[in-house]
Design a protein around this motif. Sequence first.
Motif, PDB file in Angstrom:
ATOM      1  N   LEU A 174       0.807  -1.222   0.000  1.00  0.00           N
ATOM      2  CA  LEU A 174       0.000   0.000   0.000  1.00  0.00           C
ATOM      3  C   LEU A 174       0.843   1.277   0.000  1.00  0.00           C
ATOM      4  N   GLU A 175       2.150   1.130  -0.085  1.00  0.00           N
ATOM      5  CA  GLU A 175       3.026   2.297  -0.142  1.00  0.00           C
ATOM      6  C   GLU A 175       2.730   3.124  -1.401  1.00  0.00           C
ATOM      7  N   PRO A 176       2.786   4.469  -1.298  1.00  0.00           N
ATOM      8  CA  PRO A 176       2.554   5.307  -2.491  1.00  0.00           C
ATOM      9  C   PRO A 176       3.613   5.101  -3.567  1.00  0.00           C
ATOM     10  N   THR A 177       4.760   4.551  -3.179  1.00  0.00           N
ATOM     11  CA  THR A 177       5.851   4.310  -4.140  1.00  0.00           C
ATOM     12  C   THR A 177       5.783   2.910  -4.749  1.00  0.00           C
ATOM     13  N   PHE A 178       4.733   2.142  -4.425  1.00  0.00           N
ATOM     14  CA  PHE A 178       4.642   0.765  -4.938  1.00  0.00           C
ATOM     15  C   PHE A 178       4.592   0.769  -6.463  1.00  0.00           C
ATOM     16  N   LYS A 179       5.462  -0.045  -7.066  1.00  0.00           N
ATOM     17  CA  LYS A 179       5.493  -0.174  -8.524  1.00  0.00           C
ATOM     18  C   LYS A 179       5.708  -1.645  -8.866  1.00  0.00           C
ATOM     19  N   LEU A 180       4.760  -2.220  -9.557  1.00  0.00           N
ATOM     20  CA  LEU A 180       4.784  -3.649  -9.849  1.00  0.00           C
ATOM     21  C   LEU A 180       5.940  -4.012 -10.782  1.00  0.00           C
ATOM     22  N   ASP A 181       6.730  -5.018 -10.379  1.00  0.00           N
ATOM     23  CA  ASP A 181       7.762  -5.584 -11.251  1.00  0.00           C
ATOM     24  C   ASP A 181       7.162  -6.848 -11.871  1.00  0.00           C
ATOM     25  N   ILE A 264      -0.085 -13.445  -6.135  1.00  0.00           N
ATOM     26  CA  ILE A 264       0.562 -12.921  -7.334  1.00  0.00           C
ATOM     27  C   ILE A 264      -0.483 -12.456  -8.344  1.00  0.00           C
ATOM     28  N   ASP A 265      -1.540 -13.259  -8.534  1.00  0.00           N
ATOM     29  CA  ASP A 265      -2.569 -12.911  -9.522  1.00  0.00           C
ATOM     30  C   ASP A 265      -3.316 -11.634  -9.134  1.00  0.00           C
ATOM     31  N   LEU A 266      -3.539 -11.437  -7.830  1.00  0.00           N
ATOM     32  CA  LEU A 266      -4.168 -10.192  -7.382  1.00  0.00           C
ATOM     33  C   LEU A 266      -3.281  -8.992  -7.711  1.00  0.00           C
ATOM     34  N   LEU A 267      -1.983  -9.142  -7.481  1.00  0.00           N
ATOM     35  CA  LEU A 267      -1.057  -8.047  -7.772  1.00  0.00           C
ATOM     36  C   LEU A 267      -0.975  -7.777  -9.271  1.00  0.00           C
ATOM     37  N   LEU A 268      -0.923  -8.844 -10.064  1.00  0.00           N
ATOM     38  CA  LEU A 268      -0.843  -8.674 -11.518  1.00  0.00           C
ATOM     39  C   LEU A 268      -2.107  -8.017 -12.064  1.00  0.00           C
TER      40      LEU A 268
END
Length: 295
Positions: A174-181, A264-268
Amino acid sequence: MARQLADVLAANIHQHIASTGIAPGTRLPERALAEQFRVSRSPVREALRRLATQSVVTPHPDGGYAVAEGGVAPPANDTHAGRDDGDDSEATYLRIAEERLNGQLPDRFTENEMMRRYGITRGQLGAILRRMAQEGWVERLPGHGWTFLPVLTSAETYKQGYRYRLLIEAAGILEPTFKLDREALLKCRTEQEALANGGVRTASPAALFDANSRLHETIAACSGNAFILEGLRRLDRLRRLMEYRKAVDRDQAERRCREHLELIDLLLAGQQEAAADFLRLHLRNAAREKSEGHA
């Protein structure tokens, strides 16, 4: 020394491929392997060249190497020793971990002392010590000998570790800097899927720990918060031996791998809040199950 390291890495990479059931054709990025085994890319590149000569890996059309059709088979016996040194080394490695946790080993030790205690050669011990050093629970002393680094040794500190993870891991999503790899997560997904589809039944405790901690650290890296990632990495180094010590419930381990796939699927899918909630539940369940197991 470089040649020795490449030999050890080649054996470790082969064991990793076999124990996690990575599908033939799966690419093996040098950078990911270097991060996993905590070495530079040069020895990884040399190790992959050696595995290519053994038909464990094969050149990939886009560069680098991929798992060959025969690469998923367990490593053959060491031709130099005339026996399965991989299994023997793993057993010795786990015995050292157990005896360290039991307080049977001093903080400092010499190679000669360990060779006598465990009845192994200097070459076998060297490979084990390099692995332990890469994993962060021993280090060579400036002058002579080695020293063990601090690890979690009690059930209470182990539980505290899980409570700490509950505080930081879901918050990282939930960090504002979160960026999906996406690329890194897809690699973790391939690994977790192989484990969930049977690999978990034969994987060693070390292989399971490495695969699972790699996923959680990958998610922490996506947070963009260096303190969250470093905090989790440090905790993983501390708790590694406690994880080895616990009896592996293969059914529970498979269920956790399937939960990893859901996470993982939720994040993707970009569902960060749902992923954070799911991760909290996953960690609570894992903490409860492991606390009920053998300490």
